[in-house]
Design an enzyme around this catalytic site. Structure first.
Site, PDB file in Angstrom:
ATOM      1  N   CYS A  91      -0.935  -5.108  -1.219  1.00 32.60           N
ATOM      2  CA  CYS A  91      -0.782  -6.021  -0.107  1.00 32.60           C
ATOM      3  C   CYS A  91      -0.618  -7.446  -0.595  1.00 32.60           C
ATOM      4  O   CYS A  91      -0.436  -7.723  -1.767  1.00 32.60           O
ATOM      5  CB  CYS A  91      -2.017  -5.970   0.803  1.00 32.60           C
ATOM      6  SG  CYS A  91      -2.635  -4.337   1.157  1.00 32.60           S
ATOM      7  N   LEU A  97       0.437  -3.077   2.802  1.00 33.85           N
ATOM      8  CA  LEU A  97       1.182  -1.913   2.342  1.00 33.85           C
ATOM      9  C   LEU A  97       0.176  -0.780   2.337  1.00 33.85           C
ATOM     10  O   LEU A  97      -0.726  -0.738   1.500  1.00 33.85           O
ATOM     11  CB  LEU A  97       1.757  -2.152   0.944  1.00 33.85           C
ATOM     12  CG  LEU A  97       2.665  -1.057   0.371  1.00 33.85           C
ATOM     13  CD1 LEU A  97       3.974  -0.994   1.143  1.00 33.85           C
ATOM     14  CD2 LEU A  97       2.953  -1.316  -1.106  1.00 33.85           C
ATOM     15  N   ASN A 109      -6.431  -7.582  -1.990  1.00 36.26           N
ATOM     16  CA  ASN A 109      -5.181  -7.091  -2.549  1.00 36.26           C
ATOM     17  C   ASN A 109      -5.497  -6.295  -3.801  1.00 36.26           C
ATOM     18  O   ASN A 109      -6.049  -6.845  -4.762  1.00 36.26           O
ATOM     19  CB  ASN A 109      -4.262  -8.271  -2.884  1.00 36.26           C
ATOM     20  CG  ASN A 109      -3.025  -7.844  -3.653  1.00 36.26           C
ATOM     21  OD1 ASN A 109      -2.548  -6.729  -3.515  1.00 36.26           O
ATOM     22  ND2 ASN A 109      -2.502  -8.748  -4.468  1.00 36.26           N
ATOM     23  N   ASP A 165     -11.301   1.874   0.332  1.00 36.24           N
ATOM     24  CA  ASP A 165     -11.998   1.126  -0.718  1.00 36.24           C
ATOM     25  C   ASP A 165     -12.299  -0.297  -0.256  1.00 36.24           C
ATOM     26  O   ASP A 165     -13.184  -0.968  -0.807  1.00 36.24           O
ATOM     27  CB  ASP A 165     -11.205   1.124  -2.020  1.00 36.24           C
ATOM     28  CG  ASP A 165      -9.789   0.578  -1.882  1.00 36.24           C
ATOM     29  OD1 ASP A 165      -9.313   0.415  -0.748  1.00 36.24           O
ATOM     30  OD2 ASP A 165      -9.147   0.331  -2.924  1.00 36.24           O
ATOM     31  N   ILE A 167      15.630   3.627 -15.902  1.00 38.99           N
ATOM     32  CA  ILE A 167      16.723   2.684 -15.713  1.00 38.99           C
ATOM     33  C   ILE A 167      17.514   2.508 -16.998  1.00 38.99           C
ATOM     34  O   ILE A 167      16.964   2.596 -18.100  1.00 38.99           O
ATOM     35  CB  ILE A 167      16.176   1.311 -15.234  1.00 38.99           C
ATOM     36  CG1 ILE A 167      17.318   0.349 -14.881  1.00 38.99           C
ATOM     37  CG2 ILE A 167      15.270   0.687 -16.286  1.00 38.99           C
ATOM     38  CD1 ILE A 167      16.856  -0.941 -14.231  1.00 38.99           C
TER      39      ILE A 167
END
Length: 616
Positions: free
Chosen positions: A2, A52, A74, A99, A281
């Site tokens: 977040c 999120l 966060n 949490d 990638i």
């Protein structure tokens, strides 16, 4: 997970604007949490949050309130189930499975002492209504960011400093940070490129009460070799860390390069979840692509491997967006690739595992091995070393000169972290604001003094420098900003408190030998990680700017340097000369040119406030 913002008000000057201001600065980090938004506004503090959703999707909303305390958080607490049970045994009741509630309850129970209990990545703020205080902290490695500004009227915090820029009276450049940046490729320590925006440092907490802010360190990164760590110990602690990092109510994937670190994570993760997806990638250029190795690893592990190839056009087009996401300029070209990789992974998962931190903890960088090649010179008297150094300096550029210079220059005068871009004399040529007091060795002096006082050997000293500079300043910054920019959570199982507590006891020979790095780590996973990876030489995360600067990318870089309003700061003629020499093949100046370019682009976006786009 977040992002959040907060303003602590020292007076009532902005009383009528609290709601509008907190919403405005919170909207600037929408990408960190597109799933939900929340606010808490009181007389003394405002909190804003972007979520999120990862754990307890339905009940983990923030700001989270319990009793007289309200929190924004966060990150992830990986030992929250253990802490939850300890708190339940003390009589605490829980109303969610998150949490977040465990973290806030731990603070209510233990105040700042609860920081010693945490295993995880985090930054958080807790408003205590009864005490009228704001408490906050950042994790021990600096995985999750936390910026702040303090004025006469307020103290404001944010997960990304783009939220704070419009609160500044003046966008004053930090001259020290700019000079640091040119050598380190990022601003070092608590400083940012803006004079008035600071960082809460890793392993620190703060408390604000009665309009006064006090910052304290709660965790020290230190090493102590004990010769007793076994490969079984290493395997077990890393296995347990990866397992705890996979706890989630949404799907978890893993990045997979051609290296041993990501392969270890993929191998263990595939044992825990055989259906895990891996992401890789490439750039379609020889020497800058390990997709074939990643695919072979995934096939041997029996897991899906999703691959992307990034073109030069795509890379150029995203550069302004990348700079906006990074906040401070970062001259590490691999950040852009990490963004593309995160964006691809976000189509399939919300959480991804990555191998950051293994090199710093287990001795993985190739430069650590130089100890063995320089060893014959390390114990000769200083006066003799000085004479040889002067002789080497006067030599023409022949084979052996650089070796002699390295061997006879004290480590603290030349090593400032895993990457160094410009030497001091070059910075003096570039900067019109050069200050001799800001030489790079002055920036790392205190860290070297600490290492010397602790009695660290040559390699451990290099690790200690990297842990305090390169890891938080480059590796973790780009990991957080690039993954959050794609609205995906990056988790780093090697950077776990329990893993570090074990790894700090490794002996020199367990870290590096003359021919090998990460010695014990590789031994611990022989037979688990495919053989073609275990003994592979470290390549890193290569990006072909060296090639592309001679093509279309070079045109973009040249125009940006010429157009940026930095004539009073940067010697543009010198910068263009570096680019021209690179294009002609006189020297590989790719990283030097890139460092100047990224600052110029940052200046256009954050200082000149331009809406830069590279239509290509």
């Amino acid at each position: 997970m977040c992002g959040y913002v907060s303003i602590y008000y020292k007076n009532n000057k902005y009383a009528s604007l609290k709601e509008d201001v907190i919403e405005d600065i919170n909207n600037k980090i929408f990408h960190r949490g597109p799933d939900d938004v929340g606010y808490f506004i009181s007389e003394k503090v405002s909190l804003g949050f972007r979520r999120l959703s990862i754990i307890d999707v339905d009940n983990g909303k923030q700001p989270f309130n319990k009793g007289n305390t309200t929190m924004v958080f966060n990150g992830e607490i990986y030992n929250y189930l253990k802490l939850r049970q300890e708190l339940k045994n003390k009589g605490y009741l829980f109303y969610t499975d998150s949490d977040t509630e465990v973290l806030l309850s731990a603070y209510i129970d233990m105040k700042e002492e609860m920081l010693d209990k945490l295993v995880g990545m985090y930054s958080f703020l807790i408003w205590d209504e009864e005490d009228k205080s704001l408490f906050g902290a950042r994790d021990i490695f600096g995985i999750k960011p936390l910026y702040y500004i303090e004025t006469e009227d307020f103290i404001a915090f944010a997960s990304e400093y783009k939220s704070l820029v419009n609160l500044l009276d003046n966008r004053n450049l930090n001259k020290l940070s700019l000079q640091q940046y040119l050598s380190f490729q990022y601003p070092v320590g608590e400083n940012t490129m803006f004079k008035d925006i600071k960082k809460i440092m890793p392993g620190h907490y703060f408390k604000i009460k009665d309009n006064k802010m006090i910052i304290e360190k709660y965790y020290d990164i230190n090493y102590k070799s004990n010769e007793s760590v076994t490969k079984e110990d290493v395997y077990n602690v890393i296995y347990n860390s990866i397992k705890s990092h996979m706890v989630s109510d949404v799907e978890v994937g893993t990045f997979l390069s051609g290296g041993v670190d990501s392969s270890i994570i993929a191998a263990i993760a595939s044992k825990i979840n055989p259906d895990i997806k891996s992401f890789s990638i490439g750039f379609g250029i020889d020497g800058y692509d390990e997709l074939d190795i990643a695919k072979e690893t995934a096939d041997r592990l029996g897991i899906e491997n999703i691959q992307i190839n990034v073109t030069q056009d795509q890379y150029i087009r995203e550069l302004p967006n990348i700079v906006r996401l990074l906040d401070d300029p970062l001259a590490d070209p691999s950040a852009i690739g990490l963004y593309f990789l995160s964006r691809e992974a976000s189509k399939y998962v919300k959480v991804v595992l990555s191998g950051e931190g293994a090199d710093e903890l287990f001795g993985g960088y190739n430069i650590y091995k130089e100890y063995y090649s320089l060893k014959p010179f390390l114990n000769i008297p200083d006066r003799i070393s000085s004479v040889i150094n002067k002789m080497a300096n006067s030599m023409p550029n022949i084979k052996g000169k650089n070796y002699l210079l390295r061997a006879t220059t004290p480590l603290r005068q030349r090593y400032i972290g895993n990457a160094k871009i410009f030497e001091n004399k070059d910075v003096e040529n570039i900067l019109r604001l050069y200050n001799s007091e800001y030489k790079y060795e002055n920036i790392t002096k205190d860290i070297y003094n600490e290492a010397e006082n602790m009695g660290y050997d040559y390699v451990t000293t290099m690790q200690y420098i990297d842990m305090n500079t390169w890891l938080p300043g480059d590796i973790l910054l780009k990991g957080d900003k690039m993954s959050m920019g794609a609205s995906i959570e990056l988790r780093v199982p090697f950077l776990d408190k329990n893993v570090f507590e074990l790894s700090k006891g490794l002996s020199l020979k367990q870290k590096v030998t003359k021919k090998q790095s990460k010695v014990l780590l590789r031994e611990a996973f022989e037979g688990i990680v495919p053989d073609h990876v275990v003994q592979k030489r470290k390549l890193g995360f290569p990006t072909p700017i060296r090639v592309w600067l001679k093509e279309e990318l070079g045109d973009v870089v040249r125009k940006t340097i010429k157009d940026a309003d930095v004539e009073q700061i940067i010697n543009k003629e010198y910068a263009i000369e570096l680019l021209d020499d690179h294009i002609r093949g006189v020297a590989d100046n790719s990283r030097k040119v890139w460092t100047i370019f990224m600052f110029c682009l940052w200046h256009q976006i954050f200082v000149e406030n331009l809406s830069v786009e590279f239509a290509h």
